[in-house]
Design a protein around this motif. Structure first.
Motif, PDB file in Angstrom:
ATOM      1  N   ALA A   3     -78.089 -96.416  65.837  1.00  0.00           N
ATOM      2  CA  ALA A   3     -76.995 -96.955  65.777  1.00  0.00           C
ATOM      3  C   ALA A   3     -76.116 -96.981  66.662  1.00  0.00           C
ATOM      4  O   ALA A   3     -75.715 -97.765  67.134  1.00  0.00           O
ATOM      5  CB  ALA A   3     -76.845 -97.747  64.272  1.00  0.00           C
ATOM      6  N   ARG A   4     -76.303 -96.462  66.926  1.00  0.00           N
ATOM      7  CA  ARG A   4     -74.669 -95.470  67.650  1.00  0.00           C
ATOM      8  C   ARG A   4     -74.911 -95.399  69.146  1.00  0.00           C
ATOM      9  O   ARG A   4     -73.960 -95.192  69.980  1.00  0.00           O
ATOM     10  CB  ARG A   4     -74.298 -94.625  66.896  1.00  0.00           C
ATOM     11  N   THR A   5     -75.615 -95.945  70.451  1.00  0.00           N
ATOM     12  CA  THR A   5     -76.453 -95.741  71.364  1.00  0.00           C
ATOM     13  C   THR A   5     -75.320 -96.851  71.455  1.00  0.00           C
ATOM     14  O   THR A   5     -75.641 -97.914  70.881  1.00  0.00           O
ATOM     15  CB  THR A   5     -77.629 -95.826  70.971  1.00  0.00           C
ATOM     16  N   PRO A   6     -74.774 -96.774  73.552  1.00  0.00           N
ATOM     17  CA  PRO A   6     -74.339 -97.944  73.381  1.00  0.00           C
ATOM     18  C   PRO A   6     -74.881 -99.263  73.550  1.00  0.00           C
ATOM     19  O   PRO A   6     -75.554 -99.543  73.633  1.00  0.00           O
ATOM     20  CB  PRO A   6     -73.945 -97.132  75.213  1.00  0.00           C
ATOM     21  N   MET A   7     -73.492 -99.954  73.543  1.00  0.00           N
ATOM     22  CA  MET A   7     -73.692-100.811  73.487  1.00  0.00           C
ATOM     23  C   MET A   7     -74.404-102.110  74.253  1.00  0.00           C
ATOM     24  O   MET A   7     -74.052-101.322  75.468  1.00  0.00           O
ATOM     25  CB  MET A   7     -72.653-102.044  72.848  1.00  0.00           C
ATOM     26  N   GLN A   8     -75.772-102.296  74.757  1.00  0.00           N
ATOM     27  CA  GLN A   8     -75.896-103.352  76.131  1.00  0.00           C
ATOM     28  C   GLN A   8     -75.554-104.282  76.724  1.00  0.00           C
ATOM     29  O   GLN A   8     -76.508-105.678  75.921  1.00  0.00           O
ATOM     30  CB  GLN A   8     -78.073-103.029  75.710  1.00  0.00           C
ATOM     31  N   TRP A   9     -74.807-104.031  77.377  1.00  0.00           N
ATOM     32  CA  TRP A   9     -74.526-105.147  77.575  1.00  0.00           C
ATOM     33  C   TRP A   9     -75.284-106.211  79.116  1.00  0.00           C
ATOM     34  O   TRP A   9     -75.116-107.724  79.415  1.00  0.00           O
ATOM     35  CB  TRP A   9     -72.673-105.249  78.773  1.00  0.00           C
ATOM     36  N   ASP A  10     -75.824-105.212  80.043  1.00  0.00           N
ATOM     37  CA  ASP A  10     -76.579-105.874  81.168  1.00  0.00           C
ATOM     38  C   ASP A  10     -77.038-104.721  81.583  1.00  0.00           C
ATOM     39  O   ASP A  10     -77.346-103.540  81.584  1.00  0.00           O
ATOM     40  CB  ASP A  10     -75.318-106.545  82.246  1.00  0.00           C
ATOM     41  N   ALA A  11     -77.929-105.409  82.649  1.00  0.00           N
ATOM     42  CA  ALA A  11     -78.661-104.334  83.458  1.00  0.00           C
ATOM     43  C   ALA A  11     -78.444-103.132  84.120  1.00  0.00           C
ATOM     44  O   ALA A  11     -79.782-102.208  84.820  1.00  0.00           O
ATOM     45  CB  ALA A  11     -80.341-105.101  83.599  1.00  0.00           C
ATOM     46  N   SER A  12     -77.515-103.163  84.400  1.00  0.00           N
ATOM     47  CA  SER A  12     -76.750-102.161  85.450  1.00  0.00           C
ATOM     48  C   SER A  12     -76.879-100.627  84.806  1.00  0.00           C
ATOM     49  O   SER A  12     -77.298-100.675  83.809  1.00  0.00           O
ATOM     50  CB  SER A  12     -75.945-102.381  85.429  1.00  0.00           C
ATOM     51  N   PRO A  13     -76.463-100.125  85.722  1.00  0.00           N
ATOM     52  CA  PRO A  13     -76.807 -98.469  84.962  1.00  0.00           C
ATOM     53  C   PRO A  13     -75.328 -97.997  83.370  1.00  0.00           C
ATOM     54  O   PRO A  13     -74.652 -99.099  83.794  1.00  0.00           O
ATOM     55  CB  PRO A  13     -76.381 -97.744  85.921  1.00  0.00           C
ATOM     56  N   GLN A  14     -76.117 -97.331  83.253  1.00  0.00           N
ATOM     57  CA  GLN A  14     -75.506 -97.444  81.780  1.00  0.00           C
ATOM     58  C   GLN A  14     -75.009 -98.622  80.726  1.00  0.00           C
ATOM     59  O   GLN A  14     -74.177 -98.765  79.968  1.00  0.00           O
ATOM     60  CB  GLN A  14     -74.133 -96.206  81.926  1.00  0.00           C
ATOM     61  N   ALA A  15     -76.244 -99.827  81.261  1.00  0.00           N
ATOM     62  CA  ALA A  15     -76.455-100.620  80.297  1.00  0.00           C
ATOM     63  C   ALA A  15     -74.834-101.700  80.663  1.00  0.00           C
ATOM     64  O   ALA A  15     -74.700-102.718  79.266  1.00  0.00           O
ATOM     65  CB  ALA A  15     -76.559-100.483  79.174  1.00  0.00           C
ATOM     66  N   GLY A  16     -73.888-100.959  81.331  1.00  0.00           N
ATOM     67  CA  GLY A  16     -72.494-101.911  81.464  1.00  0.00           C
ATOM     68  C   GLY A  16     -72.006-101.150  80.748  1.00  0.00           C
ATOM     69  O   GLY A  16     -70.926-102.049  80.548  1.00  0.00           O
ATOM     70  N   PHE A  17     -71.612-100.243  79.924  1.00  0.00           N
ATOM     71  CA  PHE A  17     -70.896-100.010  78.596  1.00  0.00           C
ATOM     72  C   PHE A  17     -69.912 -99.135  79.521  1.00  0.00           C
ATOM     73  O   PHE A  17     -68.842 -99.023  78.677  1.00  0.00           O
ATOM     74  CB  PHE A  17     -71.671 -99.321  77.468  1.00  0.00           C
ATOM     75  N   THR A  18     -70.448 -98.779  80.029  1.00  0.00           N
ATOM     76  CA  THR A  18     -69.247 -97.858  80.815  1.00  0.00           C
ATOM     77  C   THR A  18     -69.607 -97.485  82.201  1.00  0.00           C
ATOM     78  O   THR A  18     -70.789 -97.308  82.568  1.00  0.00           O
ATOM     79  CB  THR A  18     -69.544 -95.874  80.099  1.00  0.00           C
ATOM     80  N   THR A  19     -68.928 -97.116  83.428  1.00  0.00           N
ATOM     81  CA  THR A  19     -68.939 -96.890  84.557  1.00  0.00           C
ATOM     82  C   THR A  19     -69.302 -94.725  84.814  1.00  0.00           C
ATOM     83  O   THR A  19     -69.361 -94.828  85.403  1.00  0.00           O
ATOM     84  CB  THR A  19     -68.192 -97.074  85.738  1.00  0.00           C
ATOM     85  N   GLY A  20     -68.598 -94.214  83.615  1.00  0.00           N
ATOM     86  CA  GLY A  20     -69.110 -92.948  83.697  1.00  0.00           C
ATOM     87  C   GLY A  20     -70.157 -92.265  83.403  1.00  0.00           C
ATOM     88  O   GLY A  20     -71.190 -93.137  83.005  1.00  0.00           O
ATOM     89  N   THR A  21     -70.279 -91.204  82.095  1.00  0.00           N
ATOM     90  CA  THR A  21     -71.510 -90.438  81.831  1.00  0.00           C
ATOM     91  C   THR A  21     -71.273 -91.236  80.153  1.00  0.00           C
ATOM     92  O   THR A  21     -70.538 -91.195  79.863  1.00  0.00           O
ATOM     93  CB  THR A  21     -71.643 -89.214  81.947  1.00  0.00           C
ATOM     94  N   PRO A  22     -72.440 -91.670  79.032  1.00  0.00           N
ATOM     95  CA  PRO A  22     -71.506 -92.143  78.211  1.00  0.00           C
ATOM     96  C   PRO A  22     -72.181 -90.988  76.851  1.00  0.00           C
ATOM     97  O   PRO A  22     -73.058 -89.758  77.948  1.00  0.00           O
ATOM     98  CB  PRO A  22     -73.013 -93.167  77.396  1.00  0.00           C
ATOM     99  N   TRP A  23     -70.672 -90.852  76.184  1.00  0.00           N
ATOM    100  CA  TRP A  23     -71.089 -89.896  75.006  1.00  0.00           C
ATOM    101  C   TRP A  23     -71.954 -89.260  74.284  1.00  0.00           C
ATOM    102  O   TRP A  23     -73.157 -88.400  74.164  1.00  0.00           O
ATOM    103  CB  TRP A  23     -70.136 -89.902  73.786  1.00  0.00           C
ATOM    104  N   LEU A  24     -73.353 -90.950  74.223  1.00  0.00           N
ATOM    105  CA  LEU A  24     -74.927 -90.355  73.603  1.00  0.00           C
ATOM    106  C   LEU A  24     -75.440 -91.794  75.391  1.00  0.00           C
ATOM    107  O   LEU A  24     -75.432 -92.313  75.507  1.00  0.00           O
ATOM    108  CB  LEU A  24     -74.377 -90.980  72.540  1.00  0.00           C
ATOM    109  N   ALA A  25     -76.816 -91.043  74.979  1.00  0.00           N
ATOM    110  CA  ALA A  25     -77.148 -91.761  75.958  1.00  0.00           C
ATOM    111  C   ALA A  25     -77.888 -92.829  75.450  1.00  0.00           C
ATOM    112  O   ALA A  25     -77.903 -93.455  74.374  1.00  0.00           O
ATOM    113  CB  ALA A  25     -78.895 -90.873  76.377  1.00  0.00           C
ATOM    114  N   VAL A  26     -78.065 -93.551  76.720  1.00  0.00           N
ATOM    115  CA  VAL A  26     -78.468 -95.372  76.429  1.00  0.00           C
ATOM    116  C   VAL A  26     -79.898 -95.847  75.929  1.00  0.00           C
ATOM    117  O   VAL A  26     -80.453 -94.979  76.545  1.00  0.00           O
ATOM    118  CB  VAL A  26     -77.760 -95.862  77.396  1.00  0.00           C
TER     119      VAL A  26
END
Length: 573
Positions: free
Chosen positions: A433-456
């Protein structure tokens, strides 16, 4: 059907004018797990700025309130549920000033903000505990549960922690044990001490005075302990609830000290593991002035064996009977909260549906089924686009304390097969349940421009907000219509519930009735067509909502009572 604006904004009356019922009976709450929702500064961790940037999205969805998982300062041993300061904001999430902006901007959109209240325990880095552990004579020593070792040096009783291992840890500084029903970094507060209770009430009033609209209260029934088991002559063991009978006194006192004299618009939700329907009737009876509703766990424990990672096959009859029993048990006096997933549970489409071949259909089926029950529905972030479980290949990819402790104990201490243990974590672990929210198809699902704390989740290239909203088969649009239905229809909000076909292995069917109006839900929770007769005659009935397009061909009348795989329909009879 068109969507409507929320009817229960921050300045809304405490009851709905048409029915006189509390505003939350016709409301829908959206849970945000801030760490994984949206990152505004590129550090890979979601934050308040990210939530603010998505308020228009939440307003478009139509929800009435947002419940924020903890955003207080915390060492993050349990992802924020170990709080070191109740009256500030964790810097990684932002600041109090930014929280005030979030609150104001949410209120402008008619969205309430509900805070997570974690007062069964604090962090071991909280100033209260630092004082308490400093000496046997410190004024705050009795703010926590301290006990001397038994004659053999062991803990006061045999209680186990929810996160594996014993619930007592010996503190060498004073040679006494402290109680922690969860991680050892989460010592339990002693609510028997009136100073503790008053400190908590003062903090709650501080947040409400700031403009917060209510609290979701984490494991709140555990604040009352069975003191006789702690101080008994023999160790108390077993998996029963530690809840003491004084819980009702504590909650009634909390209501008097915090909520009496306020407008009545605040929401109180108590998370209560292990309670029965009889308990819930007491907790949610408005005349007793305790809490508005509770979260119970019976239905999300049905597919678990000896522990949560021991996965059993799903039984639809068992699930139906459990939810129906709670519907019936609280029908006359109390109130249900409705959920199938949250930050502690796997994704509903993976757990209860088919997240590959029938992801849209099963996601919308369970949405229709859940939202047409009597109670307040809770949407967990990503549920409204059909986000699924993730399957990391290694335990090293997981971050959740519960999963990591379980894996370590099962493999290292009990010598269980690592692959089997990992499979249980993949299915039931909280990181699903804690994987990053998936906003779009861009890298890291649009959640962050960095490295997410938990993999998308790797499926974010196809399962994301942008793709779903552009699709003709949009889970998001289906949720919009469900939320609008609850806003507009008194029978959806308040109607009586009656389960049909309780023993059927595939059909989930029930009615909701208020006055002369009756709604019928029929749902085929199966990969195969349902060809048996429907439990009620729907000839001439109005089809209000369905997750398949209506058939316009000549065979339509013949298939009126045939449900395709994972098809759900709502009729007005």
């Amino acid at each position: 059907m068109t969507t409507t604006a929320p009817t229960a904004g921050p300045n809304a009356p405490e009851s709905t004018p048409e029915t006189g019922a509390p505003w939350w009976t016709s409301a829908v709450v959206y849970q945000v797990y801030p760490r994984s929702f949206a990152d505004s500064d590129g550090d890979g961790i979601g934050d308040l700025g990210g939530i603010r940037s998505k308020l228009d999205y939440l307003a478009e969805l139509g929800v009435d309130a947002v419940w924020l998982s903890p955003v207080y300062p915390s060492p993050q041993h349990d992802n924020g549920y170990d709080i070191s300061d109740y009256q500030d904001i964790e810097p990684v999430f932002g600041s109090l000033a930014e929280f005030d902006l979030l609150l104001a901007e949410a209120h402008e959109r008619g969205i309430k903000i509900v805070m997570d209240l974690v007062v069964n325990h604090t962090s071991d880095e909280h100033a209260w505990f630092q004082e308490s552990r400093s000496s046997l004579t410190n004024p705050k020593r009795d703010w926590y549960w301290w006990r001397k070792p038994q004659a053999d040096g062991g803990p006061p009783n045999g209680w186990g922690s929810a996160f594996s291992g014993p619930a007592w840890t010996l503190d060498p500084a004073t040679d006494e044990y402290y109680l922690h029903l969860f991680a050892k970094q989460q010592p339990d507060l002693n609510w028997e001490n009136p100073e503790v209770r008053q400190a908590v009430y003062s903090m709650m009033n501080w947040w409400l005075d700031r403009g917060v609209d209510g609290f979701r209260m984490d494991v709140i029934n555990f604040i009352a302990k069975q003191v006789e088991l702690i101080d008994g002559p023999a160790p108390a063991t077993g998996g029963g609830s530690p809840m003491g009978a004084q819980i009702h006194d504590f909650l009634q006192e909390m209501h008097r000290e915090v909520f009496d004299g306020r407008t009545g618009r605040h929401l109180t939700v108590g998370e209560m593991p292990g309670v029965s329907t009889d308990d819930a009737l007491l907790f949610t009876n408005p005349a007793r002035r305790e809490v508005d509703m509770i979260f119970q766990f019976e239905h999300v424990g049905l597919d678990q064996g000896e522990h949560k990672f021991d996965v059993l096959p799903r039984s639809l009859p068992a699930l139906k009977k459990s939810l129906s029993r709670w519907q019936e048990g609280l029908a006359a006096t109390g109130w249900n909260s409705l959920y199938l997933n949250n930050h502690d549970q796997p994704r509903l489409v993976s757990r209860f549906g088919n997240d590959t071949s029938w992801r849209y259909e099963s996601a919308t089926l369970w949405a229709l089924v859940l939202h047409l029950h009597r109670g307040t529905p809770y949407i967990y972030q990503g549920e409204e686009i059909g986000m699924t479980n993730v399957r990391y290949d290694s335990i090293d990819d997981y971050r959740d304390l519960e999963s990591l402790n379980h894996y370590r104990e099962a493999v290292d201490e009990f010598d269980l097969d690592p692959g089997t243990v990992l499979a249980g974590v993949q299915t039931m672990g909280r990181d699903n349940a804690r994987t990053p929210m998936q906003w779009d198809a861009s890298p890291q699902a649009g959640f962050t421009t960095g490295t997410p704390w938990l993999a998308v989740n790797p499926n974010s290239d196809t399962v994301n907000v942008a793709a779903d909203r552009d699709s003709e088969r949009s889970v998001f649009r289906f949720y919009q219509r469900l939320i609008a239905l609850r806003h507009d229809s008194a029978v959806v909000a308040l109607g009586d519930f009656a389960l049909l076909e309780p023993d059927h292995e595939a059909l989930y069917a029930f009615t909701r009735t208020r006055g002369e109006e009756t709604l019928l839900v029929v749902a085929n929770a199966s990969d195969l067509p349902f060809t048996d007769p429907l439990p009620l005659d729907v000839s001439g009935a109005e089809l209000v909502l369905a997750n398949y397009p209506a058939r316009a061909d000549a065979a339509a009348s013949a298939t009126q009572t045939t449900l395709r795989p994972w098809e759900a329909r709502l009729y007005r009879l």
